[in-house]
Scaffold this active site. Structure first.
Site, PDB file in Angstrom:
ATOM      1  N   ASP A  26       0.663  -0.829   0.200  1.00  0.00           N
ATOM      2  CA  ASP A  26      -0.155   0.012   0.027  1.00  0.00           C
ATOM      3  C   ASP A  26       0.847   1.176  -0.054  1.00  0.00           C
ATOM      4  O   ASP A  26       2.196   1.622   0.993  1.00  0.00           O
ATOM      5  CB  ASP A  26      -0.935   0.298   1.486  1.00  0.00           C
ATOM      6  CG  ASP A  26      -2.177   1.104   1.422  1.00  0.00           C
ATOM      7  OD1 ASP A  26      -2.066   1.548   0.313  1.00  0.00           O
ATOM      8  OD2 ASP A  26      -3.091   1.018   2.074  1.00  0.00           O
ATOM      9  N   ASP A  27       1.056   2.080  -0.990  1.00  0.00           N
ATOM     10  CA  ASP A  27       1.742   3.618  -1.037  1.00  0.00           C
ATOM     11  C   ASP A  27       3.126   3.481  -1.267  1.00  0.00           C
ATOM     12  O   ASP A  27       3.569   3.744  -0.797  1.00  0.00           O
ATOM     13  CB  ASP A  27       1.779   4.267  -0.113  1.00  0.00           C
ATOM     14  CG  ASP A  27       0.136   4.499   0.454  1.00  0.00           C
ATOM     15  OD1 ASP A  27      -0.457   4.897  -0.654  1.00  0.00           O
ATOM     16  OD2 ASP A  27      -0.430   5.502   1.050  1.00  0.00           O
ATOM     17  N   CYS A  66      -6.371   4.038  -2.971  1.00  0.00           N
ATOM     18  CA  CYS A  66      -6.379   3.008  -2.572  1.00  0.00           C
ATOM     19  C   CYS A  66      -7.787   2.171  -3.260  1.00  0.00           C
ATOM     20  O   CYS A  66      -8.141   1.562  -3.954  1.00  0.00           O
ATOM     21  CB  CYS A  66      -6.404   2.978  -1.390  1.00  0.00           C
ATOM     22  SG  CYS A  66      -4.993   3.044   0.087  1.00  0.00           S
ATOM     23  N   ARG A  70      -7.484  -0.217  -5.472  1.00  0.00           N
ATOM     24  CA  ARG A  70      -8.406  -1.679  -5.461  1.00  0.00           C
ATOM     25  C   ARG A  70      -9.656  -2.277  -6.111  1.00  0.00           C
ATOM     26  O   ARG A  70      -9.352  -4.053  -6.688  1.00  0.00           O
ATOM     27  CB  ARG A  70      -8.740  -2.104  -3.846  1.00  0.00           C
ATOM     28  CG  ARG A  70      -7.352  -1.888  -2.958  1.00  0.00           C
ATOM     29  CD  ARG A  70      -7.158  -1.510  -2.285  1.00  0.00           C
ATOM     30  NE  ARG A  70      -6.509  -0.746  -1.479  1.00  0.00           N
ATOM     31  CZ  ARG A  70      -5.586  -1.277  -0.621  1.00  0.00           C
ATOM     32  NH1 ARG A  70      -5.528  -2.665  -0.127  1.00  0.00           N
ATOM     33  NH2 ARG A  70      -4.432  -1.185  -0.759  1.00  0.00           N
ATOM     34  N   LYS A 123      -5.561  -5.881   3.828  1.00  0.00           N
ATOM     35  CA  LYS A 123      -6.776  -4.260   3.848  1.00  0.00           C
ATOM     36  C   LYS A 123      -7.652  -4.746   3.036  1.00  0.00           C
ATOM     37  O   LYS A 123      -7.579  -4.541   1.536  1.00  0.00           O
ATOM     38  CB  LYS A 123      -5.921  -3.352   3.682  1.00  0.00           C
ATOM     39  CG  LYS A 123      -6.014  -1.928   3.324  1.00  0.00           C
ATOM     40  CD  LYS A 123      -5.615  -0.630   3.129  1.00  0.00           C
ATOM     41  CE  LYS A 123      -5.923   0.210   2.744  1.00  0.00           C
ATOM     42  NZ  LYS A 123      -5.626   1.641   2.427  1.00  0.00           N
ATOM     43  N   HIS A 125     -10.654  -2.155   1.713  1.00  0.00           N
ATOM     44  CA  HIS A 125     -10.773  -1.120   1.435  1.00  0.00           C
ATOM     45  C   HIS A 125     -11.871  -0.937  -0.062  1.00  0.00           C
ATOM     46  O   HIS A 125     -12.074  -0.130  -0.998  1.00  0.00           O
ATOM     47  CB  HIS A 125     -10.135  -0.212   1.170  1.00  0.00           C
ATOM     48  CG  HIS A 125     -10.021   1.314   1.930  1.00  0.00           C
ATOM     49  ND1 HIS A 125      -8.779   1.857   1.396  1.00  0.00           N
ATOM     50  CD2 HIS A 125     -10.660   1.829   1.947  1.00  0.00           C
ATOM     51  CE1 HIS A 125      -9.339   3.345   2.132  1.00  0.00           C
ATOM     52  NE2 HIS A 125     -10.668   3.278   1.938  1.00  0.00           N
ATOM     53  N   SER A 148      -8.024   1.784   5.746  1.00  0.00           N
ATOM     54  CA  SER A 148      -6.419   2.473   6.151  1.00  0.00           C
ATOM     55  C   SER A 148      -6.607   2.308   7.020  1.00  0.00           C
ATOM     56  O   SER A 148      -7.361   2.691   8.143  1.00  0.00           O
ATOM     57  CB  SER A 148      -6.450   3.384   4.946  1.00  0.00           C
ATOM     58  OG  SER A 148      -6.639   3.512   3.376  1.00  0.00           O
ATOM     59  N   HIS A 215       2.014   2.183   4.085  1.00  0.00           N
ATOM     60  CA  HIS A 215       0.574   3.541   4.210  1.00  0.00           C
ATOM     61  C   HIS A 215       0.792   4.147   5.577  1.00  0.00           C
ATOM     62  O   HIS A 215       0.842   3.102   6.551  1.00  0.00           O
ATOM     63  CB  HIS A 215      -0.855   2.767   4.102  1.00  0.00           C
ATOM     64  CG  HIS A 215      -1.712   3.677   3.821  1.00  0.00           C
ATOM     65  ND1 HIS A 215      -2.415   4.511   4.494  1.00  0.00           N
ATOM     66  CD2 HIS A 215      -2.879   4.159   2.953  1.00  0.00           C
ATOM     67  CE1 HIS A 215      -3.241   5.516   4.347  1.00  0.00           C
ATOM     68  NE2 HIS A 215      -3.318   5.512   3.215  1.00  0.00           N
ATOM     69  N   ASP A 267      -0.255  -0.321  -4.405  1.00  0.00           N
ATOM     70  CA  ASP A 267      -1.948  -0.364  -5.159  1.00  0.00           C
ATOM     71  C   ASP A 267      -1.845   1.605  -5.579  1.00  0.00           C
ATOM     72  O   ASP A 267      -2.390   1.390  -6.397  1.00  0.00           O
ATOM     73  CB  ASP A 267      -2.468   0.160  -3.800  1.00  0.00           C
ATOM     74  CG  ASP A 267      -2.217   1.043  -2.664  1.00  0.00           C
ATOM     75  OD1 ASP A 267      -1.436   1.838  -2.818  1.00  0.00           O
ATOM     76  OD2 ASP A 267      -3.277   1.527  -1.962  1.00  0.00           O
ATOM     77  N   ASN A 268      -0.673   1.327  -5.609  1.00  0.00           N
ATOM     78  CA  ASN A 268      -0.508   2.674  -5.873  1.00  0.00           C
ATOM     79  C   ASN A 268       0.929   3.454  -5.295  1.00  0.00           C
ATOM     80  O   ASN A 268       1.572   3.109  -4.626  1.00  0.00           O
ATOM     81  CB  ASN A 268      -1.646   4.363  -5.967  1.00  0.00           C
ATOM     82  CG  ASN A 268      -1.639   4.504  -4.400  1.00  0.00           C
ATOM     83  OD1 ASN A 268      -2.719   4.009  -3.568  1.00  0.00           O
ATOM     84  ND2 ASN A 268      -0.828   5.085  -3.545  1.00  0.00           N
ATOM     85  N   LYS A 288       1.453   9.524  -5.288  1.00  0.00           N
ATOM     86  CA  LYS A 288       0.304   9.410  -5.253  1.00  0.00           C
ATOM     87  C   LYS A 288      -0.915  10.316  -5.352  1.00  0.00           C
ATOM     88  O   LYS A 288      -0.416  11.676  -4.898  1.00  0.00           O
ATOM     89  CB  LYS A 288       0.370   8.516  -3.794  1.00  0.00           C
ATOM     90  CG  LYS A 288      -1.364   8.363  -2.920  1.00  0.00           C
ATOM     91  CD  LYS A 288      -1.552   7.826  -1.606  1.00  0.00           C
ATOM     92  CE  LYS A 288      -2.698   7.875  -0.918  1.00  0.00           C
ATOM     93  NZ  LYS A 288      -2.395   7.230   0.246  1.00  0.00           N
TER      94      LYS A 288
HETATM   95 MG    MG Z   1      -2.615   3.496  -1.305  1.00  0.00          MG
END
Ligand code: MG
Length: 448
Positions: A26-27, A66, A70, A123, A125, A148, A215, A267-268, A288
């Protein structure tokens, strides 16, 4: 098109289809792994995945934040098609009523129907109200947090966050803890993932591991905190790297390394405005939340001994949405025909890194198309930086960059490439004309 099943296995009815594991950070930014050039973060297990497998240098997410990212991964569709894109809200919050529409088909639902055991550890989301959790979207088993880790009154100080319920840790549809110790999240997800693999040694399985880290707020366990050269962010990445090593070891332990495709991605891009708590997009621009390369181009590693040749690098364009069609190929099932898919099977690239399977990448921010890539060219209609207060800027005429020559998007060459611009504009015109946009499901939470 030949599916992986036909191409690689001859589709013998007695042979179980291959397993699929998707590990989704994540991130985590394009520049955060040693195999992608980070000078001080040490990621030996991910680097070994690259050494033994295939490294994508042009691998994209479906969105730069996010929730829509996803949705794109799991449905193989642009988030504007599923209703998981919104210009204002952008992601699901604890008071949000929305969630992934049940009409959408996830990779998990598709593989569950094909006889796979399906698990998500991490996660989600994509909605957490009744009927919206992973167990309503094709997953047999869920362990993790529903949104998150900063949407937690215990770890975030903002006045709005203080109105949220305690961060839940869930097993299937039950809250088993409130405000779990976030230093242990990566470790606990890893234990769960390894157990899932061991418990499904005999059946084909799909395991989706969307980590909560890196994240913000970032946390590492005692075994990793203070151990990296990059500070706490590096500790967190190195613990994720350890986790990948544990998952690969478990696959080997059950003797399924030649029947398991493992994919690692993010994810980003990195959250640049949190300074040292955020990662790096390397030489890519911005991060992001943006449609610059740093927002949506991420590491992409694929590992499958015996099928993917060791040590390959590919410049083929690929997206997280392509994992849907790739999964369909593994299982030998057809793609849904009652909807537009944005997914192409990556098997030809996995088998031969010189192959190309897609020519276009669409960069949406919410419901608006900000930029388009066609081959090496990227045209920006609207730009926005991650930095707070930096409003969207309409680019008229649009900006054109040659990403092979200029991956950092520094030199606008639109004035010298009128034919290229016209060609992309025509492709965009056709894309827009055919696009059916779903109403937003990221419905406005009570506080808006
Ligand atoms: Mg993310």
């Amino acid at each position: 098109m030949l599916s992986a099943c036909l191409l690689l296995f001859g589709c013998s009815s007695t042979e179980a289809p291959p397993n699929l594991i998707i590990i989704f950070a994540d991130d985590l930014g394009y520049g955060d792994l040693s195999s992608y050039g980070h000078p001080t973060i040490h990621t030996p297990h991910l680097d070994q995945m690259a050494t033994e497998g295939l490294r994508f240098t042009q691998f994209y997410t479906g969105a730069s934040v996010c929730t829509p990212s996803r949705a794109a991964l799991l449905t193989g569709r642009l988030p504007v098609r599923s209703g998981m894109a919104d210009d204002r809200v952008r992601v699901i919050f604890p008071p949000s009523p929305g969630g992934l529409p049940t009409e959408e088909t996830t990779i998990a639902e598709m593989l569950q129907s094909a006889g796979y055991a399906t698990g998500i550890i991490g996660k989600w989301h994509l909605g957490h109200q009744e009927g919206q959790l992973p167990t309503s979207h094709g997953f047999d088993y869920y362990f993790g947090i529903p949104y998150s880790n900063d949407m937690s009154p215990a770890t975030s100080g903002g006045a709005r966050v203080q109105t949220y319920p305690p961060l839940p840790l869930m097993r299937n549809t039950e809250i088993i803890e409130e405000e779990p110790d976030q230093r242990l999240l990566t470790r606990r997800y890893t234990t769960e993932a390894v157990a899932f693999i061991r418990n499904h040694a005999a059946s084909p399985f799909f395991l989706y591991v969307p980590h909560s880290m890196p994240h913000i707020p970032i946390f590492a366990s005692d075994a990793f905190e203070g151990t990296s050269t990059r500070g706490l962010y590096g500790d967190v990445i190195e613990e994720l790297d350890w986790s990948v090593g544990q998952i690969i070891s478990a696959v080997k332990e059950i003797g399924k390394e030649r029947q398991t495709l493992v994919v690692f991605t993010s994810d980003n891009g990195p959250w640049l405005t949190v300074n040292l708590a955020g990662g790096s997009a390397g030489l890519l621009r911005d991060g992001k939340g943006t449609t610059w390369e740093g927002g949506m181009r991420v590491p992409g590693l694929a590992w499958w001994p015996g099928t993917i040749a060791p040590g390959g690098t590919t410049v083929a364009l690929a997206t997280t949405m392509d994992l849907f069609a790739t999964a369909a190929g593994l299982a030998g099932v057809a793609l849904p025909e009652d909807r537009v898919m944005d997914s192409v099977d990556l098997t030809p690239v996995l088998v031969d890194p010189q192959q190309e399977v897609r020519d276009m990448v669409y960069y949406y921010r919410g419901t608006r198309l900000f930029a388009v890539r066609k081959g090496p060219w990227k045209l920006h209609y609207i730009t926005q930086s991650a930095y707070v207060g930096d409003a969207p800027v309409t680019q008229n005429p649009p900006l054109l960059f040659h990403l092979d020559h200029d991956p950092s998007e520094r030199f606008n060459v639109a004035a010298h490439q009128e034919e290229v611009v016209a060609e992309i504009e025509e492709a965009v015109r056709q894309h827009r004309a055919a696009l059916v946009m779903a109403p937003s499901q990221l419905r406005v939470p009570a506080w808006e």
